[in-house]
Design an enzyme around this catalytic site. Structure first.
Site, PDB file in Angstrom:
ATOM      1  N   CYS A   2       0.824  -1.201   0.000  1.00 20.77           N
ATOM      2  CA  CYS A   2       0.000   0.000   0.000  1.00 20.77           C
ATOM      3  C   CYS A   2       0.865   1.261   0.000  1.00 20.77           C
ATOM      4  O   CYS A   2       2.014   1.232   0.450  1.00 20.77           O
ATOM      5  CB  CYS A   2      -0.863   0.015   1.245  1.00 20.77           C
ATOM      6  SG  CYS A   2      -1.847  -1.471   1.454  1.00 20.77           S
ATOM      7  N   ARG A  27       5.121   0.187  -6.320  1.00 12.90           N
ATOM      8  CA  ARG A  27       5.097  -0.666  -5.134  1.00 12.90           C
ATOM      9  C   ARG A  27       4.109  -1.816  -5.270  1.00 12.90           C
ATOM     10  O   ARG A  27       4.174  -2.760  -4.496  1.00 12.90           O
ATOM     11  CB  ARG A  27       4.728   0.173  -3.907  1.00 12.90           C
ATOM     12  CG  ARG A  27       5.776   1.190  -3.538  1.00 12.90           C
ATOM     13  CD  ARG A  27       5.228   2.201  -2.583  1.00 12.90           C
ATOM     14  NE  ARG A  27       4.861   1.603  -1.318  1.00 12.90           N
ATOM     15  CZ  ARG A  27       5.657   1.572  -0.246  1.00 12.90           C
ATOM     16  NH1 ARG A  27       6.839   2.105  -0.322  1.00 12.90           N
ATOM     17  NH2 ARG A  27       5.262   1.033   0.873  1.00 12.90           N
ATOM     18  N   TRP A  75      -3.055  -2.611  -1.524  1.00 15.77           N
ATOM     19  CA  TRP A  75      -2.667  -3.971  -1.919  1.00 15.77           C
ATOM     20  C   TRP A  75      -3.415  -4.884  -0.967  1.00 15.77           C
ATOM     21  O   TRP A  75      -3.135  -4.909   0.232  1.00 15.77           O
ATOM     22  CB  TRP A  75      -1.152  -4.117  -1.771  1.00 15.77           C
ATOM     23  CG  TRP A  75      -0.597  -5.366  -2.372  1.00 15.77           C
ATOM     24  CD1 TRP A  75      -0.367  -5.614  -3.696  1.00 15.77           C
ATOM     25  CD2 TRP A  75      -0.142  -6.528  -1.673  1.00 15.77           C
ATOM     26  NE1 TRP A  75       0.187  -6.861  -3.853  1.00 15.77           N
ATOM     27  CE2 TRP A  75       0.325  -7.435  -2.630  1.00 15.77           C
ATOM     28  CE3 TRP A  75      -0.098  -6.897  -0.330  1.00 15.77           C
ATOM     29  CZ2 TRP A  75       0.848  -8.685  -2.298  1.00 15.77           C
ATOM     30  CZ3 TRP A  75       0.420  -8.134   0.003  1.00 15.77           C
ATOM     31  CH2 TRP A  75       0.888  -9.011  -0.973  1.00 15.77           C
ATOM     32  N   ASN A 100      -1.581   1.858   5.992  1.00 16.64           N
ATOM     33  CA  ASN A 100      -0.696   0.796   5.499  1.00 16.64           C
ATOM     34  C   ASN A 100      -0.420  -0.138   6.664  1.00 16.64           C
ATOM     35  O   ASN A 100      -0.201   0.333   7.782  1.00 16.64           O
ATOM     36  CB  ASN A 100       0.650   1.362   5.042  1.00 16.64           C
ATOM     37  CG  ASN A 100       0.538   2.102   3.729  1.00 16.64           C
ATOM     38  OD1 ASN A 100      -0.523   2.186   3.143  1.00 16.64           O
ATOM     39  ND2 ASN A 100       1.663   2.656   3.283  1.00 16.64           N
ATOM     40  N   GLY A 101      -0.381  -1.438   6.402  1.00 15.75           N
ATOM     41  CA  GLY A 101      -0.064  -2.384   7.477  1.00 15.75           C
ATOM     42  C   GLY A 101      -1.246  -3.279   7.786  1.00 15.75           C
ATOM     43  O   GLY A 101      -2.194  -3.375   6.990  1.00 15.75           O
ATOM     44  N   GLU A 485      18.438 -16.766  -8.693  1.00 15.91           N
ATOM     45  CA  GLU A 485      18.021 -15.388  -8.947  1.00 15.91           C
ATOM     46  C   GLU A 485      17.483 -15.262 -10.381  1.00 15.91           C
ATOM     47  O   GLU A 485      16.489 -14.569 -10.630  1.00 15.91           O
ATOM     48  CB  GLU A 485      19.202 -14.441  -8.686  1.00 15.91           C
ATOM     49  CG  GLU A 485      18.979 -12.983  -9.015  1.00 15.91           C
ATOM     50  CD  GLU A 485      17.808 -12.322  -8.277  1.00 15.91           C
ATOM     51  OE1 GLU A 485      17.262 -12.921  -7.334  1.00 15.91           O
ATOM     52  OE2 GLU A 485      17.427 -11.221  -8.685  1.00 15.91           O
ATOM     53  N   LYS A 489      13.701 -14.063 -11.357  1.00 15.94           N
ATOM     54  CA  LYS A 489      13.411 -12.943 -12.273  1.00 15.94           C
ATOM     55  C   LYS A 489      12.440 -13.399 -13.357  1.00 15.94           C
ATOM     56  O   LYS A 489      11.484 -12.704 -13.665  1.00 15.94           O
ATOM     57  CB  LYS A 489      14.694 -12.430 -12.961  1.00 15.94           C
ATOM     58  CG  LYS A 489      15.650 -11.620 -12.143  1.00 15.94           C
ATOM     59  CD  LYS A 489      15.193 -10.239 -11.757  1.00 15.94           C
ATOM     60  CE  LYS A 489      14.428 -10.257 -10.476  1.00 15.94           C
ATOM     61  NZ  LYS A 489      15.155 -10.158  -9.238  1.00 15.94           N
ATOM     62  N   GLU A 492       8.909 -13.951 -11.932  1.00 19.98           N
ATOM     63  CA  GLU A 492       8.283 -12.699 -11.480  1.00 19.98           C
ATOM     64  C   GLU A 492       7.688 -11.890 -12.622  1.00 19.98           C
ATOM     65  O   GLU A 492       6.597 -11.367 -12.502  1.00 19.98           O
ATOM     66  CB  GLU A 492       9.354 -11.786 -10.838  1.00 19.98           C
ATOM     67  CG  GLU A 492       9.543 -11.943  -9.369  1.00 19.98           C
ATOM     68  CD  GLU A 492      10.470 -10.876  -8.825  1.00 19.98           C
ATOM     69  OE1 GLU A 492      11.600 -10.741  -9.340  1.00 19.98           O
ATOM     70  OE2 GLU A 492      10.067 -10.175  -7.888  1.00 19.98           O
ATOM     71  N   HIS A 508      19.186 -36.416  -9.802  1.00 22.16           N
ATOM     72  CA  HIS A 508      18.483 -36.891  -8.603  1.00 22.16           C
ATOM     73  C   HIS A 508      16.999 -36.560  -8.670  1.00 22.16           C
ATOM     74  O   HIS A 508      16.318 -36.583  -7.648  1.00 22.16           O
ATOM     75  CB  HIS A 508      19.122 -36.283  -7.349  1.00 22.16           C
ATOM     76  CG  HIS A 508      20.552 -36.699  -7.173  1.00 22.16           C
ATOM     77  ND1 HIS A 508      20.914 -37.968  -6.776  1.00 22.16           N
ATOM     78  CD2 HIS A 508      21.704 -36.029  -7.403  1.00 22.16           C
ATOM     79  CE1 HIS A 508      22.238 -38.057  -6.741  1.00 22.16           C
ATOM     80  NE2 HIS A 508      22.738 -36.889  -7.133  1.00 22.16           N
ATOM     81  N   LYS A 607       6.593  -3.920  -4.394  1.00 23.15           N
ATOM     82  CA  LYS A 607       8.018  -3.605  -4.344  1.00 23.15           C
ATOM     83  C   LYS A 607       8.573  -3.808  -2.940  1.00 23.15           C
ATOM     84  O   LYS A 607       9.650  -4.351  -2.754  1.00 23.15           O
ATOM     85  CB  LYS A 607       8.246  -2.157  -4.801  1.00 23.15           C
ATOM     86  CG  LYS A 607       9.705  -1.726  -4.803  1.00 23.15           C
ATOM     87  CD  LYS A 607      10.511  -2.521  -5.816  1.00 23.15           C
ATOM     88  CE  LYS A 607      11.991  -2.237  -5.751  1.00 23.15           C
ATOM     89  NZ  LYS A 607      12.770  -3.269  -6.459  1.00 23.15           N
TER      90      LYS A 607
HETATM   91  O1  M6R Z   1      13.549  -4.808   0.088  1.00 23.17           O
HETATM   92  P1  M6R Z   1      14.063  -6.193   0.257  1.00 23.17           P
HETATM   93  O2  M6R Z   1      15.361  -6.445  -0.405  1.00 23.17           O
HETATM   94  O3  M6R Z   1      14.094  -6.621   1.711  1.00 23.17           O
HETATM   95  O4  M6R Z   1      12.981  -7.119  -0.451  1.00 23.17           O
HETATM   96  C1  M6R Z   1      13.067  -8.510  -0.406  1.00 23.17           C
HETATM   97  C2  M6R Z   1      12.193  -9.145  -1.469  1.00 23.17           C
HETATM   98  O5  M6R Z   1      10.848  -8.811  -1.254  1.00 23.17           O
HETATM   99  C3  M6R Z   1      12.597  -8.721  -2.887  1.00 23.17           C
HETATM  100  O6  M6R Z   1      13.932  -8.994  -3.137  1.00 23.17           O
HETATM  101  C4  M6R Z   1      11.728  -9.460  -3.928  1.00 23.17           C
HETATM  102  O7  M6R Z   1      12.022 -10.817  -3.922  1.00 23.17           O
HETATM  103  C5  M6R Z   1      11.955  -8.840  -5.321  1.00 23.17           C
HETATM  104  N1  M6R Z   1      10.699  -8.618  -5.962  1.00 23.17           N
HETATM  105  C6  M6R Z   1      12.749  -9.695  -6.210  1.00 23.17           C
HETATM  106  O8  M6R Z   1      12.869  -9.184  -7.504  1.00 23.17           O
END
Ligand code: M6R
Length: 612
Positions: A2, A27, A75, A100-101, A485, A489, A492, A508, A607
């Site tokens: 949010c 975000r 959100w 927010n929260g 990673e 990506k 995502e 395995h 984000k």
């Molecule tokens: O702000 P942070 O690095 O603590 O965030 C951690 C994850 O939420 C963040 O890396 C998330 O996995 C990304 N969307 C990856 O691209």
């Protein structure tokens, strides 16, 4: 997650609120709303499901005008994305709240407030706040600030709140506990937001609220009380750069811009932190030198991409610094009974410094007897930085794309600096090796530039993925987290199912999945594991699997039927995880563009994950 924007001014603030929401779009959210108090004293709102654009359309046909207002991007957590669940929430016709929260005791509050005659019109936890405040307001003789102070102790959970009331048009109220808020200072007007980026169009001067703070914001003054109720002053921070971060420039997406910024931001992350032949340990803070000499273990905790950076660091810390290292995702660490080894440095890694699980893990760790805490973080004003003993700020600059790119590579650079500093402090790292790696670090921005120059080749390779539904990523050693990673990506932003495995695990189990429809992506630097990796790749080819290999020029791998080799610039093996990340970022980016997904704001993601 949010987003909050608020304003109190003499001019009409609706456009400022909407522009603020647009700047927070990165975000992630699913509905948006705004409430504005008119000069005639009417408090009115517009709310829409979907993008801020929808809200703008609503405001174009039914405008709101006034000099006091609050706005929100939601959100969904409690209650589906819908107009009635979108913020601002009202109690009566004069009181509005955005939040927010998560309020954990919302069910108890809801029952109590229903008993008092309040009628709920949404499924949100936030609506309990506004009704509670309304109820308290009557008890406080109509004083909104007193009512907020009285209501706050009844809220359990996390909140960043903005409150306005038609009965007190001279103030915008804010409260922070577990969810960041920043006051933007103007001339004869003041603002509020959950992230300073939302307000960069109106000011460059900011005051960050701390945990437990309540603020009363007027047009020309701000008063803040801390968690104990005592009046406090918070420092004013002035920004002189970073405004360009909110602009895509020549790039089609923020993600592509941020990928291409990596040589520059890696350079920035190194600046002032390297001596002639060694890492300047003071970069971690004035107490670092004394503390590092006593570190015998490292515990790393992080989430998502930041967790992958920590996994790379485990290889580095054990191999180069000879220091045992454990790593765990924060959401597991925070709820586990942990046995702490003596003299363990607790390291958190986070782009935002506001990730709820990572922050909670740090707060738990402080009770557990760790030697000290170190935050490797991209936001100097974040909660994580403020609450850690030592800090190394990555200098990635604001990252707007939800998919983390430049934050990851700058984290890796920070972690390599940590490895070298700890290795020397413990006497486990030969001076010649440190000098060699310092030299390699200096060359790293140039190498990254060379890797980015291969963009067109990678764009072509991405066509192989356009119609695929599943992918495997393989790596060995420190390239295994790089493969993880790469897989993160791809899933995502392109929504293709992607799994990463250490290449040695292939037979395995995952080999059963390999066929012509399952491309296998591999990173192959020229190291002692190369020959083993080549055998794993033969296993894939023998089952008809198509291979995409990012290989060192010296690895002597060439294109063949079903094998697509992209030659990478040669780099010192220790820094290969940084370099090999770039082609995987570019690959995901181009696949997502081909598939037409929302690259910068992928579905369902936020984000900064400020709730559990
Ligand atoms: O702000 P942070 O690095 O603590 O965030 C951690 C994850 O939420 C963040 O890396 C998330 O996995 C990304 N969307 C990856 O691209």
């Amino acid at each position: 997650m949010c987003g909050i924007v608020g304003a109190i001014a003499e001019r009409n603030i609706t456009a400022i609120l909407v522009e603020g929401l647009k700047r927070l779009e990165y975000r992630g959210y699913d509905s948006a709303g705004v409430a504005v108090l008119s000069a005639a004293g009417d408090l009115q709102r517009r709310r829409r499901v979907g993008k801020v654009y929808e809200l703008e359309q609503a405001l174009a046909s039914e405008p709101l005008t006034g000099s006091l207002g609050i706005a929100h991007t939601r959100w969904a957590t409690h209650g589906a994305p819908s107009e009635r669940n979108a913020h601002p929430h009202f109690s009566g016709e004069q009181l509005a709240v955005v939040h927010n929260g998560i309020i954990e005791n919302h069910e108890t509050l809801r029952e109590r407030l229903k008993g008092l005659g309040y009628v709920f019109t949404s499924d949100t936890d936030t609506e309990t706040i506004v009704h509670l405040l309304h109820h308290t307001l009557a008890e406080c003789g109509g004083d909104l600030t007193a009512a907020l102070k009285a209501a706050i102790p009844e809220l359990h959970g996390a909140y960043g709140l903005a409150v306005i009331s038609g009965s007190q048009p001279d103030r915008l109220l804010a409260a922070r506990s577990g969810s960041p808020l920043v006051i933007g200072l103007g001339l004869g007007e003041n603002f509020l937001a959950s992230d300073q980026l939302a307000l960069r169009q109106v000011t460059d001067r900011f005051m960050y609220l701390e945990e437990g703070d309540i603020a009363e914001i007027h047009r020309d003054s701000v008063q803040i009380w801390d968690a104990s109720g005592a009046p406090v002053q918070r420092e004013t921070v002035q920004y002189h750069d970073g405004a360009e971060a909110a602009d895509k420039g020549e790039y089609r997406h923020f993600m592509l811009k941020e990928i291409h910024e990596q040589p520059k931001v890696v350079q920035r992350t190194l600046e002032g932190r390297l001596g002639n032949d060694h890492v300047l340990v003071q970069a971690f803070g004035p107490q670092a030198e004394a503390l590092f000499a006593g570190v015998r273990n490292v515990q790393i905790v992080a989430c998502g991409t930041s967790y992958h950076a920590g996994m790379v660091a485990r290889y580095w810390l054990e191999e180069l610094a000879g220091i045992p290292c454990q790593i765990e995702v924060a959401s597991e660490f925070r709820y586990r009974k942990v046995v702490v080894q003596p003299d363990t440095l607790f390291v958190t890694i986070s782009q935002s410094g506001e990730t709820a699980d990572t922050l909670a893990a740090l707060r738990n760790a402080k009770q557990l007897g760790y030697l000290a805490s170190l935050a490797i973080c991209n936001v100097g004003t974040s909660s994580l930085v403020r609450e850690s003993d030592l800090t190394l700020l990555t200098q990635a600059g604001p990252e707007i794309g939800v998919a983390s790119t430049k934050a990851f590579t700058t984290q890796l650079v920070g972690l390599m600096l940590l490895t070298l500093a700890l290795g020397r402090a413990r006497g486990n790292l030969e001076a010649t090796i440190e000098a060699e790696l310092v030299e390699e670090l200096r060359r790293l921005p140039t190498r990254l530039g060379e890797a980015l120059a291969m963009d067109k080749i990678i764009e072509k390779v991405s066509e192989l993925f356009a119609e695929k539904h599943h992918t495997l990523f393989l790596g060995r050693g420190a390239q295994y987290p790089v493969a993880m990673e790469g897989a993160l990506k791809l899933k995502e932003i392109s929504y293709i199912h992607a799994e990463a495995y250490p290449a040695g695990e292939l037979k395995h189990g995952p080999l059963a999945l390999v066929d012509a429809d399952m491309p296998v992506v591999t990173v192959a630097p020229n190291n002692e594991l190369l020959e083993k990796l080549k055998s794993n790749l033969q296993e894939v080819r023998a089952r008809g699997g198509e291979l995409i290999v990012f290989a060192d020029t010296k690895a002597a791998m060439s294109n063949g039927e079903g094998t697509h080799v992209v030659n990478m610039p040669h780099i010192h093996d220790a820094l290969a995880p940084v370099l090999y990340t770039l082609p995987l970022q570019l690959l995901s980016y181009h696949v997502a563009v081909l598939r037409g997904t929302d690259v910068d704001q992928p579905r369902n993601l936020a984000k900064s994950v400020t709730v559990e």
